[in-house]
Scaffold this motif. Structure first.
Motif, short mmCIF file in Angstrom:
data_model
loop_
_atom_site.label_atom_id
_atom_site.label_comp_id
_atom_site.label_asym_id
_atom_site.label_seq_id
_atom_site.Cartn_x
_atom_site.Cartn_y
_atom_site.Cartn_z
N LEU A 122 0.82 -1.21 0.00
CA LEU A 122 0.00 0.00 0.00
C LEU A 122 0.86 1.26 0.00
N HIS A 123 0.19 2.39 -0.20
CA HIS A 123 0.89 3.67 -0.31
C HIS A 123 1.51 4.09 1.03
N ASN A 124 0.98 3.58 2.13
CA ASN A 124 1.52 3.96 3.44
C ASN A 124 2.56 2.98 3.95
N GLU A 125 3.04 2.11 3.08
CA GLU A 125 4.12 1.17 3.41
C GLU A 125 5.33 1.50 2.55
N HIS A 126 6.51 1.33 3.13
CA HIS A 126 7.72 1.57 2.35
C HIS A 126 7.76 0.61 1.16
N PRO A 127 8.10 1.14 -0.03
CA PRO A 127 8.09 0.28 -1.21
C PRO A 127 9.22 -0.74 -1.18
#
Length: 244
Positions: free
Chosen positions: A118-123
């Motif tokens: 998700l966008h709130n997790e580090h890629p």
């Protein structure tokens, strides 16, 4: 307790006037018949008359039930329903440039995407595939991770740094004439991924080409300088000739 002896005729005076048997004799015969019926014991068990219910201890055999089955009636097998169709993977290549994001394809076409963070997790880090010289620049190629990405950052050890869009998969760097580490990181709202790096080593061909380009440039500049000097020398000679 006094026992009634039904086999012995009671002491009843004969009817007057003789004739047929008296009613008492008829009753005696009727009682004898009842006693005989009650005293008879047989192998049959009682049933519920008129109800059609078999006795409790009556055992019915099921071995020959098959003879009552109508073999002319076809047996139709029950087929369990299957899925209407198998979902296909989206036409998405993580190494291809300037393509529609997989989540957009999935929403519009109903196809399947690999699992994305998700966008709130580090890629997750991108997969760096190559760093090479193409004759005019050092080109870096990578593949996108299965993560939500907003941009990429390409860095050269001790030098250049570029920020690129999320749909880009390559970067053209300026000339690197020494061994250096080239890295790519993915960026989203949560921050940066870990670095994906590869060491770039200039090949002998590129080094020779670089030397040739530098030598050619210097030679061209020398020629221009000589031409300028010659022009000035001629101009001076003309001026001296006028004054004489």
């Amino acid at each position: 307790m006094t026992r009634l002896d039904l086999t012995r005729a009671p002491d009843v005076p004969p009817p007057e006037g003789g004739g047929n048997s008296s009613p008492v004799m008829k009753n005696r015969h009727f009682l004898l018949v009842i006693v005989c019926l009650l005293s008879i014991k047989g192998p049959l068990t009682s049933t519920s008359a008129g109800t059609g219910i078999p006795p409790n201890d009556l055992i019915l055999s099921t071995e020959d039930y098959s003879i009552f089955e109508d073999s002319s009636i076809p047996i139709v097998p029950v087929i369990k329903p299957t899925n209407a169709g198998t979902l296909q993977r989206c036409d998405y290549n993580a190494c291809r440039e300037k393509q529609t994001p997989c989540e957009v394809l999935s929403a519009s076409l109903g196809c399947l995407c690999p699992g994305f963070t998700l966008h709130n997790e580090h890629p997750e880090p991108p997969s760096l595939s190559s760093v090479s010289w193409n004759g005019s620049a050092v080109v870096v190629w990578w593949c996108a991770p299965n993560s939500y990405i907003t941009s990429y950052v390409v860095t050269v050890e001790g030098g250049e740094k570029q920020t690129l869009r999320a749909d880009q998969r390559r970067a053209a760097l300026s000339q690197i004439d020494h061994k250096a580490e080239v890295c790519v990181v993915a960026v989203n709202d949560a921050g940066y991924s870990t670095r994906s790096c590869m060491e770039y080593q200039p090949s002998s061909n590129s080094l020779a080409l670089t030397v040739g380009l530098i030598g050619g440039t210097l030679g061209f500049l020398l020629l221009i300088l000589l031409a300028v000097l010659l022009c000035r020398r001629r101009r001076q000679k003309k001026e001296e000739a006028r004054h004489v």
